[in-house]
Design an enzyme around this catalytic site. Structure first.
Site, mmCIF file in Angstrom:
data_model
loop_
_atom_site.group_PDB
_atom_site.id
_atom_site.type_symbol
_atom_site.label_atom_id
_atom_site.label_comp_id
_atom_site.label_asym_id
_atom_site.label_seq_id
_atom_site.Cartn_x
_atom_site.Cartn_y
_atom_site.Cartn_z
ATOM 1 N N ILE A 433 0.852 -1.186 0.000
ATOM 2 C CA ILE A 433 0.000 0.000 0.000
ATOM 3 C C ILE A 433 0.887 1.235 0.000
ATOM 4 C CG2 ILE A 433 -1.807 1.241 1.249
ATOM 5 C CD1 ILE A 433 -2.612 -1.373 2.524
ATOM 6 N N ASP A 547 10.568 -4.253 -14.809
ATOM 7 C CA ASP A 547 9.156 -3.930 -15.010
ATOM 8 C C ASP A 547 8.994 -2.495 -15.506
ATOM 9 O OD1 ASP A 547 6.460 -4.407 -15.087
ATOM 10 O OD2 ASP A 547 6.120 -4.049 -12.960
#
Length: 718
Positions: A433, A547
Site C-alpha cells: 500500500i 518492469d
C-alpha cells in the site's frame, strides 16, 4: 545513350471499317525494364503483385511497388525505387533491372527468388540500398557490386549465397550496413577489407561457415555501433586484442565458434557480458566463470586449496556425531518457528481488529490503519472512509518495536512526526500500500508498506535497502528513509507530484494529454533512458528494473521523468509479500490513475521474459523501454491490434504492427500519433526515435543495444 521513350510499335496503323487510324501506346524504357521482372516471376505467384503492371500504360510510376521522381534533364519521371517485399514471389532477378540507371532502392526481401544475383544488376549505378534478405538466392557475390559509388545498405541475409568474403569488398567504401547472416559463406576472411570501410556502422556475418582467425584489422571499424555479430561460425584461435579498439558502445556476439585462450580485458572488452562468449569451450577468463590455467598457476593457494577441500569432502562422509547435532538444530529451529507463529497470532488478536496487512474488507467491524500495528487507529467510521482514498488520517504512537533510519542524512524527521502527519491512501497492489504523507514542514513524501514478514531476514533487508538508497540520479526516484520492525516495513521516498506517463498518455478519456507535445515526449524519453542507463551501468548493484512501463515512469510538474519501483521485487521476496502484480506507484500521485485504465504488463515484457522461471536481465529493460517509446510515438497501447489484419486470426500487437508498417513502407502519418502530425518540423526526429525503438524491440536479446547506447542515440535527436 538511352532512349527516354520507346514504343512497342511507334505508329501502329489499323484500318477499320470506318477508315479510322489508331496509334499504339508508348511505354518508357524504365517500364520495359520492369516488365522483365514481371516475366521472370512465376505466373501463379505474380497475379496479385503485378495486377496493375500494364504494358499499355505510358509510365510505370503508378504501378504497385514502384516509386518515381522527376530527374533534371529527363522528360519523364524516372524509377528510383522498387519495393515488392513479403509477397511470396517465386522467380529469378532479371539482369534487365540494371537498365534502371536512376534506381536507388531495391527491396525484394522475404520472397522466393532463386538463382544468383546478376552481375549486370549493378549497372544501375545510383543504387544505395539493396534488401534481398529472406530469399533462396545462391552463387557468390558479384564482382561488380562494389562498383556502385553510393552503396550504403546491403542486406543479403537468410539466403544460400556461398564462397569466401571477397577482397573486392574493400571497394564498398560508402557501406554503412553489411548484413550477410544466415548464408553459406566459408573460408578465411582476408585482411585489408575492414580498414577501408570507414563508414561501416553495422556488421553481421553470423550463421555462416567462416573459419580461421578473426581478422585483426576488424578493430579499425571506428564507426561501428550496435552489435558486432560473428556468432555461429567456425572461427578459431584467440580473440584479437584489437577488438578492444572498437567504440565502447559496441557489443560483441562471438557465440558458438571454436575460439580459445583468455578473453582480453582492454578497451571495449570491459563492457561485454558473458553471453557474448558462450559456447566456445576453450575460452576462459572474465566475464566467463572459467578461470584460465595461467591465472591458477599465479594464485596456487586459492586454486589448490579449493581442490583439496573438494577432495576431502568427497572422500569423507558425515560423522555420526555431526548427524545428531544437525537433527537437534532442526528440532530447535522448528520449535522457534512455532513460537514465532504463536506470537504473531496473539499480536494480531490484540490489535483491536486493526488489519496489519491492509488487505481486509473495510467495514464497521474491521479497520485498516494508515500505518497498522504502529499507530493507534481511531474507531470512528470517518477514518475508514478516509482509507478509501479521500481524507487524511492521524494517530499516536503505540510504541512500535522498530527503527526509522534516514538514508539521506539531510532528510531528518522523527517517527512520531511521520505517524502524526496527514496521510492519504494512493493505491494498493502486490507491491504494498502506498500513502502520501505531508510532514510537519509541509514536505510531502510517499510511504510504501511492504508487509509483515521477513523478521528473520533483517540484515538482508537492510543491505538491499541501503543499495537502493545509494542510487542517486535526477531521473530516478530517491529513497530517503526506511522503517524496520518485526511486523512492519516501510519505505519513505520522494513524492512526485504530476502522476505518471500512463495517465499522461491515456488520461481520463483514453487520449494523450494536450501537454504531451513532441518536445515533451522527447524530454521524457531522454530522461528515462538516462535514468535506466544509470541503473544498468553506474548504480551500486547495476540494477535490472524488470518492469519498465508507463506507470513506473513518474512525472513532475515540468514533465521531468522519474523511474520508480526498481529493486522492489527483491524486497517483497524478503518480506514475504506477494509481488504478483505491480502497481508502479512508489513516489507517484495515484489518484490520477483510474481503475478503468488497466495496463497489461506482459505486453511491455520481452519475449524471453514471458517464459516461466526466467531471470530478469538488462536486455529485458531495453525491450520494455522500446515498447514505451513506440507507445509515445503512436499513441497506441502495447496490446493494440491492427484493424487492417488480413484475417481474423492475425492479431498484430504494437511492436509487430509498427515493424510491418516499416517493411511495407507505409506513410509515417499512418503510424504516428495524430497529435504529433501538426509538428511538421519534428518528422525527421520522430523517424529517428522510431528506429531506436525498433532496435530496442528486436526479438533476439543479443541484438538489442545496451541502454547506454540507446541513451546516447536519443541525445543526438533534436
Amino acid at each position: 545513350m538511352f532512349l527516354p521513350r520507346l514504343c512497342f510499335l511507334t505508329i501502329f496503323v489499323l484500318l477499320n471499317f470506318n477508315g479510322d487510324i489508331k496509334f499504339g501506346v508508348c511505354l518508357t524504357s524504365d517500364g520495359l525494364s520492369l516488365l522483365s521482372l514481371k516475366s521472370a516471376v512465376d505466373t501463379a505467384s505474380a497475379s496479385a503483385s503485378f495486377a496493375d503492371w500494364n504494358e499499355n500504360d505510358s509510365t510505370p510510376c503508378r504501378w504497385s511497388g514502384i516509386s518515381c521522381m522527376n530527374i533534371s534533364g529527363s522528360a519523364d519521371p524516372r524509377v528510383v525505387g522498387i519495393s515488392i517485399a513479403g509477397k511470396n514471389l517465386r522467380g529469378y532477378i532479371p539482369s534487365e533491372l540494371g537498365g534502371l540507371i536512376y534506381l536507388r532502392r531495391l527491396n525484394f526481401h522475404d520472397n522466393n527468388f532463386y538463382g544468383s544475383i546478376p552481375d549486370q544488376l549493378f549497372n544501375a549505378s545510383s543504387l544505395h540500398s539493396i534488401f534481398l534478405y529472406g530469399n533462396n538466392l545462391s552463387g557468390s557475390l558479384p564482382p561488380s557490386m562494389c562498383n556502385l559509388p553510393r552503396l550504403q545498405n546491403l542486406d543479403l541475409s537468410n539466403n544460400s549465397i556461398s564462397g569466401p568474403l571477397p577482397k573486392f569488398m574493400r571497394n564498398c567504401r560508402q557501406l554503412q550496413r553489411l548484413i550477410l547472416a544466415g548464408n553459406d559463406f566459408s573460408g578465411e576472411i582476408p585482411e585489408g577489407i575492414f580498414p577501408e570501410l570507414a563508414n561501416l556502422e553495422q556488421l553481421d556475418l553470423s550463421g555462416n561457415k567462416f573459419n580461421g582467425s578473426i581478422p585483426v584489422d576488424i578493430g579499425e571499424l571506428k564507426s561501428l555501433s550496435g552489435t558486432l555479430n560473428l556468432s555461429f561460425n567456425l572461427f578459431t584461435g584467440k580473440i584479437p586484442k584489437t577488438l578492444g579498439d572498437l567504440p565502447l558502445t559496441v557489443s560483441f556476439d562471438l557465440r558458438n565458434n571454436n575460439l580459445l585462450g583468455e578473453i582480453p580485458q582492454t578497451g571495449s572488452f570491459a563492457n561485454q557480458g558473458p553471453t557474448a562468449f558462450l559456447n566456445n569451450p576453450m575460452l576462459c577468463g572474465f566475464p566467463l566463470q572459467r578461470t584460465c590455467k595461467n591465472n591458477s598457476e599465479n594464485t596456487p593457494g586459492i586454486q589448490s586449496a579449493s581442490r583439496e577441500n573438494e577432495d576431502i569432502n568427497e572422500s569423507k562422509g558425515l560423522k555420526p556425531g555431526l548427524i545428531i547435532l544437525i537433527a537437534v538444530a532442526d528440532a530447535i529451529g522448528v520449535a522457534f518457528v512455532g513460537l514465532v507463529i504463536v506470537y504473531v497470532y496473539w499480536k494480531r488478536k490484540d490489535s483491536h481488529g486493526c488489519s496489519c496487512t491492509g488487505k481486509g474488507k473495510l467495514g464497521r467491524n474491521e479497520k485498516t490503519c494508515v500505518f497498522p500495528c504502529i499507530s493507534n487507529f481511531p474507531s470512528n467510521d470517518s477514518e475508514v472512509e478516509s482509507e478509501k482514498g479521500g481524507g487524511g488520517a492521524s494517530g499516536g504512537i503505540s510504541g512500535g518495536e522498530g527503527d526509522l533510519v534516514a538514508i539521506d542524512k539531510g532528510f531528518n524527521f522523527e517517527l512520531d512526526e511521520l505517524l502524526r502527519a496527514s496521510a492519504y491512501v494512493l493505491g494498493k497492489s502486490g507491491l504494498g500500500i502506498v500513502y502520501k504523507v505531508v510532514l510537519g514542514n509541509g514536505v510531502p513524501v510517499a510511504v510504501r508498506r511492504l508487509g509483515e514478514g521477513g523478521e528473520q531476514r533483517y540484515k538482508e533487508f537492510v543491505a538491499e535497502v541501503q543499495a537502493i538508497g545509494r542510487v542517486n540520479h535526477p531521473n530516478v526516484v530517491k529513497l530517503r528513509a526506511y522503517y524496520w520492525a518485526p511486523d512492519e516495513k516501510l519505505l519513505i521516498s520522494d513524492f512526485i507530484s504530476n502522476g505518471n506517463l500512463a495517465f499522461a498518455l491515456r488520461g481520463k478519456n483514453g487520449q494523450p494529454s494536450s501537454s504531451l507535445t513532441w518536445l515533451t515526449r522527447l524530454k521524457i524519453a531522454k530522461g528515462t533512458a538516462r535514468g535506466l542507463a544509470y541503473l544498468h551501468e553506474c548504480s551500486p548493484r547495476k540494477f535490472v528494473h524488470g518492469d519498465i512501463k508507463p506507470s513506473n515512469i513518474l512525472l513532475d510538474n515540468e514533465f521531468q521523468p522519474y523511474i520508480s519501483d526498481f529493486g522492489l521485487n527483491r524486497l517483497i521476496t524478503i518480506t514475504g509479500n506477494n509481488p504478483s502484480s505491480s502497481g508502479g506507484f512508489i513516489g507517484g500521485a495515484l489518484p490520477y490513475l483510474k481503475p478503468n485504465l488497466p495496463e497489461k504488463t506482459n505486453n511491455y515484457r520481452a519475449p524471453e521474459a514471458r517464459v516461466t522461471g526466467s531471470r530478469p536481465t538488462q536486455k529485458w529493460d531495453v525491450y520494455s523501454f522500446g515498447v514505451v517509446l513506440l507507445e509515445m510515438l503512436t499513441g497506441k497501447s502495447p496490446d493494440y491490434s491492427s484493424p487492417t489484419a488480413s484475417t481474423s486470426t492475425e492479431i498484430l500487437d504494437l511492436v509487430r504492427w509498427v515493424r510491418k508498417g516499416f517493411h511495407e513502407e507505409n506513410p509515417l502519418s499512418d503510424m504516428v500519433d495524430p497529435m504529433l502530425l501538426q509538428e511538421v518540423r519534428a518528422k525527421k526526429e520522430v523517424l529517428a526515435v522510431f528506429h531506436i525503438a525498433l532496435a530496442c524491440t528486436e526479438g533476439d536479446p543479443e541484438v538489442r543495444p545496451r541502454m547506454k547506447t540507446v541513451s546516447e542515440n536519443l541525445e543526438k535527436v533534436g
